[in-house]
Design a protein around this motif. Structure first.
Motif, mmCIF file in Angstrom:
data_model
loop_
_atom_site.group_PDB
_atom_site.id
_atom_site.type_symbol
_atom_site.label_atom_id
_atom_site.label_comp_id
_atom_site.label_asym_id
_atom_site.label_seq_id
_atom_site.Cartn_x
_atom_site.Cartn_y
_atom_site.Cartn_z
ATOM 1 N N UNK A 403 0.783 -1.423 0.080
ATOM 2 C CA UNK A 403 0.028 -0.017 0.062
ATOM 3 C C UNK A 403 0.841 1.171 -0.061
ATOM 4 N N UNK A 404 0.255 2.197 -0.249
ATOM 5 C CA UNK A 404 1.055 3.671 -0.665
ATOM 6 C C UNK A 404 1.669 3.903 0.719
ATOM 7 N N UNK A 405 0.989 3.995 1.871
ATOM 8 C CA UNK A 405 1.722 4.500 3.147
ATOM 9 C C UNK A 405 3.284 3.631 3.388
ATOM 10 N N UNK A 406 2.988 2.292 2.974
ATOM 11 C CA UNK A 406 4.194 1.201 3.106
ATOM 12 C C UNK A 406 5.340 1.644 2.200
ATOM 13 N N UNK A 407 4.812 1.755 0.770
ATOM 14 C CA UNK A 407 5.966 2.058 -0.348
ATOM 15 C C UNK A 407 6.436 3.438 -0.111
ATOM 16 N N UNK A 408 5.650 4.544 0.360
ATOM 17 C CA UNK A 408 6.338 5.644 0.581
ATOM 18 C C UNK A 408 7.295 5.534 1.500
#
Length: 516
Positions: A403-408
């Motif tokens: 998900x975006x928060x982890x990939x960020x």
């Protein structure tokens, strides 16, 4: 021709948003999201599947009870999700209907007569489905109410079948022609790739053009015969019909004009935009191990020369305690890893990066890890077999569904994000990494030079030694810290060019120019 409310009525193809996660599917969601905020624009989406018919919808303002209307809308949802027949009798009916569709499309393509009707679908009863299936994978929850305001049109005919009738005609009569969609009352239709259809008089066709790779690099794509022919023939037909092309980079525009120089007056460049959930992140090294462990690929069953083969894409452990201890040790707060975010397919050049990473480990840093994020695409055997020994050793980690928060956080925490592709139309991953405060090294191809500017270090994607040298400079050179700091600062400035607030005004001006 503008409608009586003086609003610009725009229909946008949403098919890619149903088919994937990153790349064109992501950009489709992002574009719909920002266009939905424009005043003076009435935006609707076109629901269509690539290989299956869409059942249901309300056609030609049929006089129906509310219950019957909802039933027909629900049939659209069912068919978009999969099989829609109840039993073998329904299968027979659908087979006959598909046969009729094919001959109707052939008639429309060969004779130029008749229109393909577009049904109506109302969002209000199916808000959860529309959000989850079309937008939730790329847009933040804060955008939910805005993107659920619009309704949809339905094209029951499969996109691939429409392409095939145009290709058939081109094989006999030297050039393609496609069925006419009934877009009366609409000012603009925005397609996400070269579109296998014509539009009604008074509707401007806009092709959001991502890349010419199916034509210029057909050896790197899946289903090569179909995708090469469908892309070229539809693009040629769109050019002949006077379609506008909005290219996602100037490099893509140059590729288009190298094939069709006559399209020059109607070819424009508007870069892709970045999702708003990528932004500068504070380092959080303590989260890396948990993110990697949670999103590992596990087992993947593929087909090699027609035979099933299972790839074990995560290291095996004897117990949960052993597993927990390993990840805490291998990816602890002091660990270093190189990151690549991309689908596993030949054009992305994973093998070159793995070779360079192996050389760095051997010569300078045996503890350097490699984290690869991406779904498994096509022609993956060589890449996956190259990963396997390192996966089992515990040095390479293959993730998906991050998900975006982890990939960020991964972008921010990686010592460098590498973009080694040999061909791209835009390449989100480097710009996303820059936006999150990461450091980027990229292949020296025109689109990377354009999109990443001076905020990346470049290497020859065909030369392992070149990749090794650039990564060595970024990670291990005496001035590595100052170089990384400079690249982070320049990356923040460069990636800001692709924020929605910079890109949306360009789309707004372009769309309204079509009605001038």
């Amino acid at each position: 021709m503008q409608n009586s409310t003086n609003n610009l009525r725009v229909l946008m193809e949403m098919r890619p948003a149903l088919d994937g996660f990153y790349g064109i599917p992501q950009e489709t969601r992002l574009l719909y999201g920002v266009l939905s905020t424009l005043p003076g624009l009435e935006l609707s989406g076109l629901l269509q599947m690539s290989t299956r018919s869409v059942r249901g919808g309300v056609y030609r303002n049929a006089a129906l009870s509310e219950a019957e209307r909802v039933h027909r809308f629900a049939r659209v949802v069912v068919s978009l999700k999969g099989r829609s027949a109840l039993d073998w009798k329904g299968d027979v009916v659908e087979w006959l209907d598909n046969l009729w569709q094919t001959w109707r499309l052939r008639y429309a393509a060969w004779t130029g007569l008749g229109r393909i009707p577009l049904g109506h679908f109302e969002t209000r009863y199916f808000r959860d489905f529309i959000w989850q299936e079309l937008y939730g994978r790329s847009l933040p929850a804060a955008d939910r109410e805005q993107v659920l305001l619009g309704d949809y049109r339905v094209c029951g005919y499969p996109w691939r079948r429409m392409h095939l009738v145009g290709i058939e005609r081109a094989q006999v009569l030297s050039h393609s022609r496609y069925p006419l969609l009934d877009t009366r009352g609409l000012d603009v239709f925005v397609a996400q790739t070269p579109f296998p259809g014509r539009v009604s008089q008074g509707t401007a066709l806009v092709v959001h053009y991502h890349d010419a790779i199916p034509v210029l690099m057909p050896h790197t794509i899946s289903d090569r015969a179909f995708h090469q022919a469908s892309h070229f023939q539809a693009m040629a037909a769109n050019v002949r019909s006077g379609a506008h092309f909005v290219c996602v980079s100037e490099a893509t525009r140059r590729d288009l004009l190298s094939l069709f120089p006559e399209a020059e007056p109607l070819a424009h460049t508007i870069h892709n935009m970045l999702p708003t959930h990528y932004y500068p992140a504070e380092p959080a090294p303590e989260r890396v191990a948990d993110i990697v462990r949670r999103h590992l690929h596990g087992e993947f069953e593929g087909k090699i020369r027609g035979k099933a083969k299972v790839f074990r894409l995560a290291r095996a452990f004897g117990s949960e305690e052993e597993k927990t201890a390993f990840y805490a040790r291998a990816l602890g707060p002091d660990s270093r890893f190189v990151l690549m975010v991309s689908t596993i397919e030949p054009r992305k050049n994973h093998a070159r990066l793995v070779e360079a990473w192996e050389a760095l480990r051997s010569a300078a840093d045996p503890d350097l890890k490699l984290v690869l994020v991406g779904h498994i695409g096509w022609d993956y055997q060589t890449a996956l077999e190259g990963f396997l020994p390192w996966i089992e050793q515990g040095s390479l980690f293959l993730l998906h569904g991050v998900p975006a928060d982890a990939l960020r956080l991964l972008y921010r925490q990686a010592v460098v994000t590498v973009c080694p592709s040999v061909g791209e139309g835009f390449d989100f991953s480097g710009a996303e990494a820059m936006r999150c405060g990461g450091v980027v090294a990229a292949s020296d191809i025109p689109v990377h030079r354009e999109v990443y500017g001076d905020a990346a270090r470049y290497f020859d994607p065909y030369d392992t030694a070149s990749v090794v040298e650039v990564l060595r400079q970024i990670i291990y050179s005496p001035d590595a810290e100052s170089l990384q700091a400079r690249l982070r600062a320049e990356g923040a400035e460069q990636s800001a060019r692709y924020l929605p607030e910079r890109i949306l005004p360009q789309w707004e001006a372009f769309l309204h120019s079509l009605n001038g």
